[in-house]
Every structure is written in C-alpha cells, then in structure tokens.
Design a protein around this motif. Structure first.
Motif, short mmCIF file in Angstrom:
data_model
loop_
_atom_site.label_atom_id
_atom_site.label_comp_id
_atom_site.label_asym_id
_atom_site.label_seq_id
_atom_site.Cartn_x
_atom_site.Cartn_y
_atom_site.Cartn_z
N ARG A 189 0.80 -1.20 -0.17
CA ARG A 189 0.17 0.06 0.04
C ARG A 189 0.87 1.23 -0.07
NH1 ARG A 189 -4.39 -0.62 4.77
NH2 ARG A 189 -5.13 1.14 3.56
N VAL A 190 1.47 1.45 -1.29
CA VAL A 190 2.32 2.43 -1.30
C VAL A 190 1.96 4.05 -1.12
CG1 VAL A 190 4.08 3.64 -2.88
CG2 VAL A 190 3.64 1.23 -2.89
N GLY A 191 0.57 4.35 -1.53
CA GLY A 191 0.08 5.64 -1.36
C GLY A 191 -0.67 6.11 -0.15
N ALA A 192 -0.40 5.34 1.03
CA ALA A 192 -1.19 5.53 2.25
C ALA A 192 -0.67 6.68 2.68
CB ALA A 192 -1.06 4.40 3.14
N GLN A 193 -1.62 7.54 3.46
CA GLN A 193 -1.36 8.74 4.07
C GLN A 193 -0.78 8.40 5.43
OE1 GLN A 193 -1.85 12.14 3.58
NE2 GLN A 193 -2.21 11.64 1.53
N LEU A 194 0.16 9.54 5.94
CA LEU A 194 0.77 9.36 7.27
C LEU A 194 -0.34 9.61 8.36
CD1 LEU A 194 3.69 8.98 8.26
CD2 LEU A 194 3.69 11.28 8.50
N PRO A 195 -0.37 8.73 9.32
CA PRO A 195 -1.55 8.76 10.24
C PRO A 195 -1.41 10.39 11.06
CG PRO A 195 0.05 6.64 10.59
CD PRO A 195 0.51 7.68 9.54
N GLN A 196 -2.54 10.62 11.50
CA GLN A 196 -2.85 11.88 12.27
C GLN A 196 -1.85 12.09 13.57
OE1 GLN A 196 -4.12 13.77 9.93
NE2 GLN A 196 -5.25 14.85 11.46
N ASP A 197 -1.79 10.80 14.27
CA ASP A 197 -0.98 11.07 15.53
C ASP A 197 0.36 11.42 15.25
OD1 ASP A 197 -0.50 8.49 14.45
OD2 ASP A 197 -0.35 7.47 16.50
N ILE A 198 1.08 10.89 14.12
CA ILE A 198 2.55 11.36 14.22
C ILE A 198 2.41 12.57 13.60
CG2 ILE A 198 4.39 10.90 12.26
CD1 ILE A 198 3.11 7.93 12.34
N LYS A 199 1.50 13.20 12.93
CA LYS A 199 1.47 14.61 12.37
C LYS A 199 1.30 15.61 13.58
CE LYS A 199 -0.26 13.89 7.90
NZ LYS A 199 -1.50 14.12 7.01
N PHE A 200 0.48 14.99 14.60
CA PHE A 200 0.21 16.02 15.69
C PHE A 200 1.54 15.80 16.55
CE2 PHE A 200 -4.37 15.14 15.30
CZ PHE A 200 -4.67 16.35 14.80
N GLU A 201 2.21 14.74 16.64
CA GLU A 201 3.68 14.65 17.39
C GLU A 201 4.53 15.44 17.02
OE1 GLU A 201 6.28 11.25 19.44
OE2 GLU A 201 4.93 10.70 17.61
N VAL A 202 4.72 15.51 15.69
CA VAL A 202 5.66 16.48 14.83
C VAL A 202 5.16 18.07 15.26
CG1 VAL A 202 6.65 17.35 12.89
CG2 VAL A 202 6.46 15.10 13.22
N LEU A 203 3.99 18.35 15.34
CA LEU A 203 3.37 19.71 15.41
C LEU A 203 3.59 19.98 16.87
CD1 LEU A 203 1.94 22.22 14.40
CD2 LEU A 203 -0.15 21.02 14.96
N CYS A 204 3.59 19.17 17.90
CA CYS A 204 3.79 19.34 19.38
C CYS A 204 5.37 19.68 19.61
CB CYS A 204 3.17 18.34 20.23
SG CYS A 204 1.45 18.15 20.33
N ALA A 205 6.01 18.88 18.92
CA ALA A 205 7.29 19.00 19.21
C ALA A 205 7.91 20.28 18.56
CB ALA A 205 8.23 17.84 18.11
N ILE A 206 7.41 20.62 17.64
CA ILE A 206 7.73 22.18 16.97
C ILE A 206 7.25 23.28 17.88
CG2 ILE A 206 7.22 23.83 14.88
CD1 ILE A 206 7.30 21.32 13.38
N ILE A 207 6.04 22.98 18.33
CA ILE A 207 5.53 24.14 19.38
C ILE A 207 6.46 23.98 20.59
CG2 ILE A 207 3.59 24.63 20.93
CD1 ILE A 207 1.73 23.65 18.62
#
Length: 135
Positions: free
Chosen positions: A35-53
């Motif tokens: 499943r090559v075209g799958a989107q990155l899960p939301q929890d990983i995106k939120f973790e990166v956003l929290c790390a940047i904040i």
C-alpha cells in the motif's frame, strides 16, 4: 540558557525522533502490505506539530536579559532599567521651546499635502486670464 529551555529542547528532540521512527515503521508496514500511497497517520503529524511548538517555546524561554557596558566610567554591566532612562520632552527641547519651534515639526508640518480644490481654482483662473488665440 536556563534549565527549563534545555529540557524543552530535549523533549522536543525526543518527540521528533520518535515521530521519525514511527513514520519509518509506518512506511515499512505499508511496503510490506503493498500500500504505497497511504497517508501518514494523524497522531504522527500531531506529534511533530507538538514537538515544533515545544521547541519554539524553548527558544523563547532561552532568551536572556540584555546587559550593556557603558561607554564612560566604570565597566560594570547595566541592566535594562539602567541603560536608557526616560526623559521629558520639554527638558530635551528647551532651546526649541525658547525659540518657539515645534518639537514635533517633522510630524505636523506636511508640505506634500496640497489643497487640490484650491489648486484647481488657481489653474482655472489662470486659464481664464490667458487671451485666446484665433486661428
């Protein structure tokens, strides 16, 4: 840089590393299941956003109070309340007040503003005074 800002840097770095590892694992699982075209899960995106904040908060907390060395006298550092003391405008512009000059003249004197209606009337009056040439 204080202990709080260093700890926030460490937490944000650990969060970013964990998010990167989670992203790597997610892509390995997706490759395994074709499943090559799958989107990155939301929890990983939120973790990166929290790390940047958290990193940004650490940067702002790492700022220290500026100190200055005086040009004359003792080389003792001056804090923010000692460097530039407040002055009263009337004391700083005593000579201007005695002469009768407006200390805010640069702001209140605006020669570039022109009364356009008055200028139009002057031009119209000038045009009416010019004798018309007959061909």
């Amino acid at each position: 840089m204080g202990l709080v800002s260093k700890s926030l840097y460490a937490v944000s770095l650990l969060q970013l590393l964990h998010a990167g590892f989670s992203s790597y694992e997610f892509h390995q699982v997706m490759k395994k299941h074709n499943r090559v075209g799958a989107q990155l899960p939301q929890d990983i995106k939120f973790e990166v956003l929290c790390a940047i904040i958290i990193f940004t908060l650490g940067v702002f907390l790492s700022f220290e109070v500026l100190q200055y060395y005086p040009l004359r006298g003792e080389e003792k550092p001056l804090g923010p309340k000692q460097y530039l003391l407040d002055i009263k405008l009337n004391k700083s512009s005593n000579i201007d007040n005695l002469v009768g000059v407006d200390p805010n003249g640069e702001v209140s004197y605006t020669p570039s503003f022109v009364d356009i209606k008055e200028k139009r009337e002057q031009v119209q009056k000038w045009l009416n005074e010019i004798p018309k040439k007959s061909n």
